[in-house]
Design an enzyme around this catalytic site. Structure first.
Site, short mmCIF file in Angstrom:
data_model
loop_
_atom_site.label_atom_id
_atom_site.label_comp_id
_atom_site.label_asym_id
_atom_site.label_seq_id
_atom_site.Cartn_x
_atom_site.Cartn_y
_atom_site.Cartn_z
CG ASP A 131 -1.98 1.05 1.19
OD1 ASP A 131 -3.13 0.74 1.55
OD2 ASP A 131 -1.68 2.20 0.82
CG ASP A 188 -2.80 3.42 -2.49
OD1 ASP A 188 -3.85 2.74 -2.39
OD2 ASP A 188 -2.25 3.97 -1.54
CD GLU A 189 -5.51 -1.44 -0.63
OE1 GLU A 189 -5.99 -2.28 0.12
OE2 GLU A 189 -6.10 -0.39 -0.93
P1 TTP Z 1 -5.26 5.03 0.96
O1 TTP Z 1 -4.25 4.00 0.67
O2 TTP Z 1 -6.40 4.68 1.87
O3 TTP Z 1 -4.59 6.32 1.60
P2 TTP Z 1 -3.17 6.98 1.30
O4 TTP Z 1 -2.38 6.19 0.32
O5 TTP Z 1 -3.39 8.41 0.91
O6 TTP Z 1 -2.47 7.00 2.71
P3 TTP Z 1 -1.86 5.74 3.54
O7 TTP Z 1 -2.09 4.52 2.70
O8 TTP Z 1 -0.42 6.08 3.73
O9 TTP Z 1 -2.61 5.73 4.82
O10 TTP Z 1 -5.91 5.56 -0.38
C1 TTP Z 1 -5.18 5.69 -1.59
C2 TTP Z 1 -5.62 6.93 -2.33
O11 TTP Z 1 -7.01 6.91 -2.58
C3 TTP Z 1 -5.37 8.22 -1.56
O12 TTP Z 1 -4.06 8.73 -1.75
C4 TTP Z 1 -6.42 9.13 -2.09
C5 TTP Z 1 -7.56 8.22 -2.50
N1 TTP Z 1 -8.63 8.29 -1.49
C6 TTP Z 1 -9.69 9.17 -1.71
O13 TTP Z 1 -9.75 9.84 -2.74
N2 TTP Z 1 -10.66 9.26 -0.75
C7 TTP Z 1 -10.63 8.55 0.42
O14 TTP Z 1 -11.53 8.67 1.27
C8 TTP Z 1 -9.54 7.64 0.64
C9 TTP Z 1 -9.46 6.84 1.92
C10 TTP Z 1 -8.57 7.55 -0.34
MG MG Z 2 -2.14 4.11 0.55
#
Ligand code: TTP
Ligand code: MG
Length: 397
Positions: A12, A107-108
């Site tokens: 992730d 992103d995962e």
């Molecule tokens: P995440 O992997 O949940 O968040 P992140 O990568 O920003 O942070 P981390 O993993 O380090 O905690 O989500 C991936 C992307 O998806 C995030 O960069 C932006 C998007 N996203 C949204 O647009 N709205 C949301 O509510 C969430 C949770 C994520």
């Molecule tokens: Mg993330």
């Protein structure tokens, strides 16, 4: 019968959208960045950099609230296209390690690396190498969890964010002990509402579910959800990693340089490596390509793509390299290059019995021997699979 455990990675990216913005706009690095709507647009935060998280800013929070918590934050608009581009790049890096890649979101992804040479001897090594590769190629950090199944891998990737690497225990007694003190909402699929329902039945920690039998949890939570919940509480999850079934329409690789490159000789070498990777992927997929594409991004981010059809569909390195270099030579380079990419599209299945290239009346004239080329390509692929990319570079084309 006992089988070797699966080795699953969950990767992730850290603060994904915000990290890409900091990458593309160096003046934002080290600063609280919010990606999302401006407060006057009355929208929400998509994500924010870890610098902003220290002030309590979170995804899905109204931007007005976020700015109240962190008035010095810089708000930048969402650029989905750019994040998808980086996402493709990351997924391609995963697929270099194993074809068993299941993207979960932009992103995962889950990766099943069972059987990848060396992974069983040192559980951390492939994850460490993957993190390093992501950082080198994209300039971004990822958090990785290593575990015997998807549920535990996802739990693990979240333990040490950002830039984390966590290896879960692989023995069941240790897994059960690890899960016991965690709140029930750490179980996959248990959201706020379900957690409340469980609390009403006296189940707040995973250990409390472990104390019950599967039948007892089924009586409390229903015949479908109950047994599933009991299994997850005990760290049991046999869902396979399911790679996307979609047929690939094109195969491509690209490389972003840490420093822009102006030297055409170095650029040609980089291009050669990309072509070889694409050739190998074509052969793995048992496809021939009809069209090649070259992509160049200049220092000022201007990006151009050039296409060229091949004389005939191929998956052989030599004709791909020849065509790629010819396309590159036709391109003037007014500025240093930031990124170079190469891809093949118009994929077709080889006709049975005809080998990788379709035969041509002119094979004799070019002096090429398709069978020999094919045997050489295969030998190179096998060596690389065993010893890695750097083991051999062909001396001469
Ligand atoms: P995440 O992997 O949940 O968040 P992140 O990568 O920003 O942070 P981390 O993993 O380090 O905690 O989500 C991936 C992307 O998806 C995030 O960069 C932006 C998007 N996203 C949204 O647009 N709205 C949301 O509510 C969430 C949770 C994520
Ligand atoms: Mg993330």
């Amino acid at each position: 019968m006992s089988t070797a455990p699966h080795i699953i990675l969950h990767v992730d990216m850290d603060a994904f959208f915000a990290s890409v913005e900091q990458l593309d706009h160096p003046e934002l690095r080290g600063r609280p960045v919010i990606v999302g709507a401006r407060p006057e647009e009355r929208g929400v935060v998509a994500t924010c950099s870890y610098e902003a998280r220290r002030f309590g800013v979170r995804s899905a929070m109204p931007s007005s609230t976020a700015l109240r918590l962190c008035p010095q934050a810089i708000i930048v608009p969402v650029r989905h296209e750019r994040y998808c581009e980086v996402s493709d790049q990351i997924m391609a890096i995963f697929r270099e390690l194993t074809p068993l890649v299941e993207p979960v979101s932009v992103d995962e992804a889950f990766l099943d690396i069972t059987g990848v040479p060396g992974s069983a001897d040192d559980l951390e090594a492939p994850a460490r190498a993957l993190k390093q590769r992501i950082r080198e190629r994209t300039g971004l950090t990822a958090s990785v969890g290593v575990a015997p199944n998807k549920f535990l891998a996802k739990l693990a990737s979240d333990l040490r964010k950002p830039d984390g690497l966590s290896v879960m225990p692989f023995a069941s007694a240790e897994i059960v002990a690890f899960l016991a003190p965690l709140p029930v909402n750490r179980i996959w699929g248990v959201g706020e509402r379900t957690a409340e329902e469980l609390a009403r039945r006296g189940l707040r920690h995973i250990g409390q579910i472990q104390q019950l039998t599967s039948a007892a949890v089924a009586r409390l939570c229903g015949p479908t959800f109950g047994p599933r919940l009991w299994q997850l509480a005990n760290g049991i999850d046999d869902r396979p990693v399911e790679p996307e079934a979609r047929e690939e329409k094109s195969i491509s690789h690209e490389e972003t340089f840490i420093e822009d490159i102006a030297d055409p000789v170095r650029l040609r070498l980089e291009l050669l490596q990309l072509v070889e990777k694409v050739g190998r992927r074509l052969r793995q997929a048992n496809r021939l390509g009809r069209t090649i594409q070259l992509k160049l991004r200049f220092a000022d981010f201007r990006t151009i793509t050039r296409q060229q059809s091949l004389p005939r569909p191929t998956a052989s390195d030599r004709p791909l390299v020849t065509a790629a270099l010819a396309l590159f030579e036709r391109q003037t380079l007014p500025q240093p290059i930031r990124l170079i990419g190469f891809g093949v599209s118009g994929l077709v299945e080889p006709r049975p019995g005809l080998g990788l290239r379709q035969p041509s009346l002119f094979d004799d004239e070019t002096g090429e021997d398709p069978a020999r080329e094919q045997a050489l390509d295969r030998a190179v692929d096998e060596l690389r699979a065993l010893y890695g990319d750097r083991i051999l570079r062909r001396g001469k084309w």
